[in-house]
Design an enzyme around this catalytic site. Structure first.
Site, PDB file in Angstrom:
ATOM      1  N   CYS A   1      -5.031   9.368  -3.709  1.00 45.30           N
ATOM      2  CA  CYS A   1      -4.303   8.431  -2.834  1.00 45.30           C
ATOM      3  C   CYS A   1      -2.853   8.256  -3.300  1.00 45.30           C
ATOM      4  O   CYS A   1      -1.961   8.045  -2.495  1.00 45.30           O
ATOM      5  CB  CYS A   1      -5.001   7.083  -2.804  1.00 45.30           C
ATOM      6  SG  CYS A   1      -6.530   7.062  -1.847  1.00 45.30           S
TER       7      CYS A   1
ATOM      8  N   ARG B   1     -10.273   6.004  10.559  1.00 46.13           N
ATOM      9  CA  ARG B   1      -8.817   5.899  10.660  1.00 46.13           C
ATOM     10  C   ARG B   1      -8.248   6.968  11.613  1.00 46.13           C
ATOM     11  O   ARG B   1      -7.941   6.683  12.754  1.00 46.13           O
ATOM     12  CB  ARG B   1      -8.173   6.006   9.269  1.00 46.13           C
ATOM     13  CG  ARG B   1      -8.618   4.892   8.299  1.00 46.13           C
ATOM     14  CD  ARG B   1      -8.108   3.518   8.699  1.00 46.13           C
ATOM     15  NE  ARG B   1      -8.461   2.492   7.731  1.00 46.13           N
ATOM     16  CZ  ARG B   1      -7.767   2.210   6.638  1.00 46.13           C
ATOM     17  NH1 ARG B   1      -6.684   2.904   6.345  1.00 46.13           N
ATOM     18  NH2 ARG B   1      -8.144   1.249   5.820  1.00 46.13           N
TER      19      ARG B   1
ATOM     20  N   ARG C   1       0.065  -1.518   7.739  1.00 42.70           N
ATOM     21  CA  ARG C   1       0.647  -0.328   7.113  1.00 42.70           C
ATOM     22  C   ARG C   1       1.588   0.432   8.046  1.00 42.70           C
ATOM     23  O   ARG C   1       2.127   1.482   7.644  1.00 42.70           O
ATOM     24  CB  ARG C   1      -0.465   0.607   6.623  1.00 42.70           C
ATOM     25  CG  ARG C   1      -1.402  -0.031   5.610  1.00 42.70           C
ATOM     26  CD  ARG C   1      -2.230   1.021   4.897  1.00 42.70           C
ATOM     27  NE  ARG C   1      -1.415   1.889   4.050  1.00 42.70           N
ATOM     28  CZ  ARG C   1      -1.897   2.917   3.361  1.00 42.70           C
ATOM     29  NH1 ARG C   1      -3.183   3.207   3.415  1.00 42.70           N
ATOM     30  NH2 ARG C   1      -1.088   3.655   2.613  1.00 42.70           N
TER      31      ARG C   1
ATOM     32  N   ASP D   1       0.804  -1.221   0.000  1.00 40.58           N
ATOM     33  CA  ASP D   1       0.000   0.000   0.000  1.00 40.58           C
ATOM     34  C   ASP D   1       0.840   1.274   0.000  1.00 40.58           C
ATOM     35  O   ASP D   1       0.296   2.379   0.051  1.00 40.58           O
ATOM     36  CB  ASP D   1      -0.934   0.012   1.210  1.00 40.58           C
ATOM     37  CG  ASP D   1      -2.104  -0.939   1.053  1.00 40.58           C
ATOM     38  OD1 ASP D   1      -2.358  -1.381  -0.077  1.00 40.58           O
ATOM     39  OD2 ASP D   1      -2.763  -1.232   2.068  1.00 40.58           O
TER      40      ASP D   1
ATOM     41  N   HIS E   1     -11.526   7.244   4.326  1.00 43.21           N
ATOM     42  CA  HIS E   1     -10.617   8.385   4.415  1.00 43.21           C
ATOM     43  C   HIS E   1     -11.325   9.616   3.848  1.00 43.21           C
ATOM     44  O   HIS E   1     -12.124   9.505   2.910  1.00 43.21           O
ATOM     45  CB  HIS E   1      -9.345   8.155   3.590  1.00 43.21           C
ATOM     46  CG  HIS E   1      -8.260   7.424   4.307  1.00 43.21           C
ATOM     47  ND1 HIS E   1      -7.339   6.647   3.635  1.00 43.21           N
ATOM     48  CD2 HIS E   1      -7.915   7.365   5.619  1.00 43.21           C
ATOM     49  CE1 HIS E   1      -6.482   6.123   4.513  1.00 43.21           C
ATOM     50  NE2 HIS E   1      -6.815   6.548   5.708  1.00 43.21           N
TER      51      HIS E   1
END
Length: 279
Positions: free
Chosen positions: A270, A147, A101, A76, A176
């Site tokens: 992103c 998140r 992550r 990612d 997000h």
């Protein structure tokens, strides 16, 4: 409340400085958002080719793009926007909620240390970079609910010295902020009202009464995961209705196919971390 201003007759593209990460090791082997399904095949070569087109587009339009080396085992890492938030030359590192992550935060901070960015802050609280922090002329808009945390928002406000406006996300598909809202120019934004709580929708209406509103169809193809240079708006090519609305406002939408990277829950924004210099 910001006054509703006339729509400008002309838009101007301003050169930007971005950081990106080639998806050389992209795969989906775990699921930490509703878009990820390890059972679906991923074509890493196609992901790289699609990413390369976005990378080339930025450069063709005069933007500077730096690259961070991808690290095996961090699939990612291609979603560079999550790696940090940079405002006025100050770099707030990321601290990820999910263990899968976690190593990305230190990797991105190390890149900034090695590339001449002296004002760095290694965060104590969870924030996932520009995934949840989006910068307008007046504010830092900050997503929470899935998140990044309110404590992370407060940490950002103290570090940047800018008002941080917390916005509650309620739809797990838009986990997000950068999947539900995009900054177009100055204090102009576009967003998906259905991604936010009732209170946050009211905040957005008060602060941005002339915002572009995305419908459910354009939101579902990640149309709001977009990048703007003040004139050009890079967004998923499937978001055709949103592109029409942007043209009406004087922007030039540029459709990009990042369908392979959408399998990991990301698209144009992103993949793009903006490095904002000191004002």
């Amino acid at each position: 409340m910001n006054a509703v201003t006339p729509r400008p007759a002309e838009r101007t593209a301003r050169p930007r400085h971005y950081l990106m990460c080639r998806p050389s090791h992209f795969e989906v082997t775990y699921a930490i958002n509703p878009w990820m399904d390890p059972a679906k095949p991923v074509d890493t070569g196609l992901a790289v080719a699609q990413w390369e087109r976005l990378y080339a587009l930025y450069q063709e339009l005069g933007h500077r793009v730096d690259l961070i080396d991808p690290i095996p085992g961090l699939p990612d890492m291609v979603y560079a926007a999550n790696g940090a938030t940079v405002v006025d030359g100050k770099v707030l590192g990321a601290r990820f909620r999910n263990a899968e992550r976690a190593a990305e935060g230190p990797a991105y901070l190390e890149w900034f240390r090695a590339n001449g960015h002296p004002e760095l802050h290694d965060p104590e609280h969870v924030n996932e970079g520009e995934g949840d922090f989006l910068v307008t002329a007046e504010y830092v808009l900050a997503g929470r609910g899935f998140r990044s945390t309110p404590a992370g928002h407060a940490e950002a406000q103290e570090f940047f010295g800018r008002p941080v406006i917390g916005l509650e996300l309620i739809d797990p598909r838009y986990y997000h902020l950068d999947t539900a809202l995009a900054v177009l120019d100055g204090d102009e934004i576009m967003y998906n009202p259905e991604a936010f709580s009732a209170g946050s929708r009211e905040v957005l209406r008060r602060l941005f009464p002339d915002a572009v509103l995305a419908d459910a169809g354009d939101a579902a193809v990640f149309g709001l995961n977009a990048v703007s240079d003040g004139l050009h708006v890079f967004l998923p090519e499937a978001a055709t209705g949103l592109a029409d609305k942007l043209r009406e406002r004087g922007f030039e939408p540029i459709g990009v196919d990042l369908s392979e990277l959408l399998k990991g829950g990301g698209s144009v924004k992103c993949c793009t971390l903006e490095l904002r210099p000191r004002a």
